[in-house]
Design an enzyme around this catalytic site. Structure first.
Site, PDB file in Angstrom:
ATOM      1  N   CYS A   1       1.123  -1.032  -0.393  1.00  0.00           N
ATOM      2  CA  CYS A   1      -0.116   0.315  -0.464  1.00  0.00           C
ATOM      3  C   CYS A   1       0.648   1.064   0.203  1.00  0.00           C
ATOM      4  O   CYS A   1       2.097   1.639   0.832  1.00  0.00           O
ATOM      5  CB  CYS A   1      -1.132   0.343   1.422  1.00  0.00           C
TER       6      CYS A   1
ATOM      7  N   CYS B   1       0.235   4.911   6.458  1.00  0.00           N
ATOM      8  CA  CYS B   1      -0.773   5.006   8.396  1.00  0.00           C
ATOM      9  C   CYS B   1       0.294   4.581   8.901  1.00  0.00           C
ATOM     10  O   CYS B   1       1.122   3.674   8.868  1.00  0.00           O
ATOM     11  CB  CYS B   1      -1.682   4.282   8.089  1.00  0.00           C
TER      12      CYS B   1
ATOM     13  N   GLY C   1      -3.999  -3.051   0.386  1.00  0.00           N
ATOM     14  CA  GLY C   1      -4.394  -1.647  -0.215  1.00  0.00           C
ATOM     15  C   GLY C   1      -4.770  -0.533  -0.208  1.00  0.00           C
ATOM     16  O   GLY C   1      -6.507  -1.059   1.362  1.00  0.00           O
ATOM     17  N   GLU C   2      -4.754   0.238  -0.715  1.00  0.00           N
ATOM     18  CA  GLU C   2      -5.633   1.536  -1.118  1.00  0.00           C
ATOM     19  C   GLU C   2      -6.621   1.248  -2.476  1.00  0.00           C
ATOM     20  O   GLU C   2      -6.356   1.473  -2.895  1.00  0.00           O
ATOM     21  CB  GLU C   2      -5.063   2.861  -0.547  1.00  0.00           C
TER      22      GLU C   2
ATOM     23  N   SER D   1     -13.978  -0.329   1.913  1.00  0.00           N
ATOM     24  CA  SER D   1     -13.124   0.557   2.668  1.00  0.00           C
ATOM     25  C   SER D   1     -11.621   1.721   2.053  1.00  0.00           C
ATOM     26  O   SER D   1     -10.578   0.993   1.337  1.00  0.00           O
ATOM     27  CB  SER D   1     -12.225   0.477   4.271  1.00  0.00           C
TER      28      SER D   1
ATOM     29  N   SER E   1     -11.558   5.352   6.882  1.00  0.00           N
ATOM     30  CA  SER E   1     -11.135   4.896   8.357  1.00  0.00           C
ATOM     31  C   SER E   1     -10.244   6.341   8.248  1.00  0.00           C
ATOM     32  O   SER E   1      -9.994   7.437   7.781  1.00  0.00           O
ATOM     33  CB  SER E   1      -9.508   4.732   7.635  1.00  0.00           C
ATOM     34  N   LEU E   2     -11.798   7.038   9.631  1.00  0.00           N
ATOM     35  CA  LEU E   2     -11.313   8.237  10.349  1.00  0.00           C
ATOM     36  C   LEU E   2     -10.060   8.491  11.279  1.00  0.00           C
ATOM     37  O   LEU E   2      -9.084   8.997  10.808  1.00  0.00           O
ATOM     38  CB  LEU E   2     -13.083   8.167  10.942  1.00  0.00           C
ATOM     39  N   ASN E   3     -10.576   7.514  12.399  1.00  0.00           N
ATOM     40  CA  ASN E   3      -8.599   7.281  13.119  1.00  0.00           C
ATOM     41  C   ASN E   3      -8.549   8.343  14.143  1.00  0.00           C
ATOM     42  O   ASN E   3      -7.263   8.352  14.568  1.00  0.00           O
ATOM     43  CB  ASN E   3      -7.649   6.455  11.789  1.00  0.00           C
TER      44      ASN E   3
ATOM     45  N   ASN F   1      -4.806  -3.653  17.135  1.00  0.00           N
ATOM     46  CA  ASN F   1      -4.232  -4.674  16.803  1.00  0.00           C
ATOM     47  C   ASN F   1      -2.173  -4.601  16.858  1.00  0.00           C
ATOM     48  O   ASN F   1      -1.855  -3.739  15.777  1.00  0.00           O
ATOM     49  CB  ASN F   1      -4.582  -5.456  15.799  1.00  0.00           C
TER      50      ASN F   1
HETATM   51  N1  SAH Z   1      -6.387   1.225   2.485  1.00  0.00           N
HETATM   52  C1  SAH Z   1      -7.983   1.017   3.070  1.00  0.00           C
HETATM   53  C2  SAH Z   1      -8.324  -0.373   3.590  1.00  0.00           C
HETATM   54  C3  SAH Z   1      -7.612  -1.280   4.877  1.00  0.00           C
HETATM   55  S1  SAH Z   1      -7.090  -1.188   6.179  1.00  0.00           S
HETATM   56  C4  SAH Z   1      -8.441   1.836   4.617  1.00  0.00           C
HETATM   57  O1  SAH Z   1      -7.062   1.714   5.295  1.00  0.00           O
HETATM   58  O2  SAH Z   1      -9.422   2.224   4.741  1.00  0.00           O
HETATM   59  C5  SAH Z   1      -8.495  -1.632   6.962  1.00  0.00           C
HETATM   60  C6  SAH Z   1      -8.782  -1.276   7.731  1.00  0.00           C
HETATM   61  O3  SAH Z   1      -8.565  -1.790   9.414  1.00  0.00           O
HETATM   62  C7  SAH Z   1      -8.191   0.457   8.831  1.00  0.00           C
HETATM   63  O4  SAH Z   1     -10.033   1.192   8.714  1.00  0.00           O
HETATM   64  C8  SAH Z   1      -7.597   0.673   8.880  1.00  0.00           C
HETATM   65  O5  SAH Z   1      -7.829   1.700   9.817  1.00  0.00           O
HETATM   66  C9  SAH Z   1      -7.402  -0.194   9.772  1.00  0.00           C
HETATM   67  N2  SAH Z   1      -6.281  -0.690  10.399  1.00  0.00           N
HETATM   68  C10 SAH Z   1      -4.997  -0.591   9.901  1.00  0.00           C
HETATM   69  N3  SAH Z   1      -3.770  -0.595  10.995  1.00  0.00           N
HETATM   70  C11 SAH Z   1      -5.095  -1.252  12.210  1.00  0.00           C
HETATM   71  C12 SAH Z   1      -3.719  -1.474  12.643  1.00  0.00           C
HETATM   72  N4  SAH Z   1      -2.766  -2.089  13.310  1.00  0.00           N
HETATM   73  N5  SAH Z   1      -4.872  -2.318  13.846  1.00  0.00           N
HETATM   74  C13 SAH Z   1      -6.038  -2.184  13.418  1.00  0.00           C
HETATM   75  N6  SAH Z   1      -6.595  -1.698  12.549  1.00  0.00           N
HETATM   76  C14 SAH Z   1      -5.911  -1.402  11.988  1.00  0.00           C
HETATM   77 FE1  SF4 Z   2      -2.864   1.591   3.565  1.00  0.00          FE
HETATM   78 FE2  SF4 Z   2      -5.851   1.230   4.348  1.00  0.00          FE
HETATM   79 FE3  SF4 Z   2      -3.186   0.428   5.629  1.00  0.00          FE
HETATM   80 FE4  SF4 Z   2      -3.323   3.006   5.701  1.00  0.00          FE
HETATM   81  S1  SF4 Z   2      -4.634   1.106   7.117  1.00  0.00           S
HETATM   82  S2  SF4 Z   2      -1.311   2.062   4.891  1.00  0.00           S
HETATM   83  S3  SF4 Z   2      -4.469   3.636   3.685  1.00  0.00           S
HETATM   84  S4  SF4 Z   2      -3.763  -0.528   4.136  1.00  0.00           S
END
Ligand code: SAH
Ligand code: SF4
Length: 342
Positions: free
Chosen positions: A110, A114, A161-162, A193, A216-218, A292
């Protein structure tokens, strides 16, 4: 090398069959591969034997190959799949009571950076083709004899991936998966997502056939979101919320917001109250995910009591769920997909 059929739509198949074949042959081939889930073109008995043999010289169904399979104590299965060019990508099956969820990838690695996600550490190797996206579903369904009638099967594009950076292939794959003559999944059963690629959100909204949308707001402020998701520097939080407000939901649809809770970073009651304010007037639900953990991820998982308190605040305004971690012991949970051999 034989060309894969999976990923082709009707127009592609008509072209592959050539103009001397009647148009209905393309439909028979389409239905044989997607609805009939043939593993070999020779099996598609609606086609004449001669045509099947001729096709098989030039084409194959073309599903990815299982390179490794990791089985979790909770029933989750993580597949490491090998693509035609030798690259590998992950797909996760989460069986649960009355339903099965397949989490598919849209890219190898990806490009979005993040800070809490292990997939980010891979960088982007390449985007998947529509065939590689549909192929993950067909393969996992076949390997596990999954039923997809009666709403048992859900697909989430939340793997590597995105997806909105590979929108054309994601949309083409979705059309095949939702087509009643294709894989015939209900449109309520497939979700994409995104980390918030704002121009692509509007583009997705213009597609007549599309998955449900999760964002993904976060974070609850621009500043924290920028630290956690540097892409926010380009795609600002305020504009993201505006894009969500303008998004044309179908009558039965809600937006989903995902929020990864990181201990001491974005998990206070004040954060929860700001999230409620940000989402005001949106027709949405909120999914909380307690981090996680993984090697090289510089954050901690909040205590369950903190997660609970956060949820209670959001819940007063929106449906709010805490996503159960699945397959933690095999590195299959959200954010853990990094093709690890663990
Ligand atoms: N790239 C897209 C879809 C894949 S990630 C996106 O970011 O939305 C899917 C979800 O997993 C996203 O909501 C992301 O914020 C979350 N995620 C990523 N890393 C994580 C982690 N270590 N623990 C919990 N959720 C996580
Ligand atoms: Fe890519 Fe989604 Fe992971 Fe962010 S959370 S690095 S967009 S897979």
């Amino acid at each position: 090398m034989p060309q894969p059929i999976v990923g082709m739509d009707l127009a592609d198949l008509r072209e592959a069959l050539g103009s001397d074949q009647p148009a209905y042959r393309a439909r028979q081939l389409y239905e044989g591969v997607y609805r009939g889930q043939a593993s070999d073109l020779i099996q598609i008995s609606t086609l004449p034997a001669g045509l099947r043999q001729d096709l098989a010289l030039r084409h194959e169904v073309g599903l990815p190959a299982v390179s490794r399979l990791y089985q979790s104590a909770d029933g989750t299965r993580r597949y490491l799949l090998k693509l035609d060019d030798g690259l590998t990508v992950e797909t996760v099956l989460m069986p649960e009571g009355e339903r099965d969820t397949i989490c598919i990838s849209s890219q190898v690695g990806c490009p979005v950076d993040c800070k809490f996600c292990m997939t980010a550490l891979l960088g982007l190797e390449r985007s998947l083709t529509a065939g590689e996206i549909v192929g993950q579903v067909l393969l996992i369904a076949r390997e596990n004899r999954l039923r997809h009638d009666g709403g048992r099967l859900n697909i989430v594009m939340m793997g590597q991936g995105e997806p909105l950076l590979n929108l054309a292939n994601v949309v083409k794959a979705t059309r095949i998966l939702l087509d009643p003559h294709g894989f015939a999944l209900s449109p309520r059963r497939i979700t994409v997502s995104t980390s918030g690629i704002i121009p692509r959100i509007a583009e997705l909204g213009r597609e007549p056939v599309r998955p449900k949308l999760a964002i993904s707001l976060n974070a609850s402020t621009e500043e924290t979101r920028e630290q956690l998701m540097p892409i926010t520097r380009k795609y600002h939080l305020k504009d993201l919320i505006d894009a969500c407000k303008a998004y044309p939901l179908r009558p039965w649809e809600k937006l989903t917001f995902e929020y990864v809770l990181l201990k001491g970073v974005n998990d206070t009651d004040a954060d929860a109250r700001r999230v409620v304010k940000l989402l005001a007037n949106l027709n949405c639900k909120v999914n909380l995910i307690a981090l996680n953990p993984g090697p090289e991820i510089p954050f901690e998982t909040p205590d369950p009591a903190r997660v609970d308190s956060f949820q209670q605040i959001i819940r007063r305004s929106f449906p709010c769920f805490v996503r159960k971690p699945r397959g933690l012991d095999i590195y299959a949970a959200c954010g853990q997909l990094k093709r690890s051999g663990n």
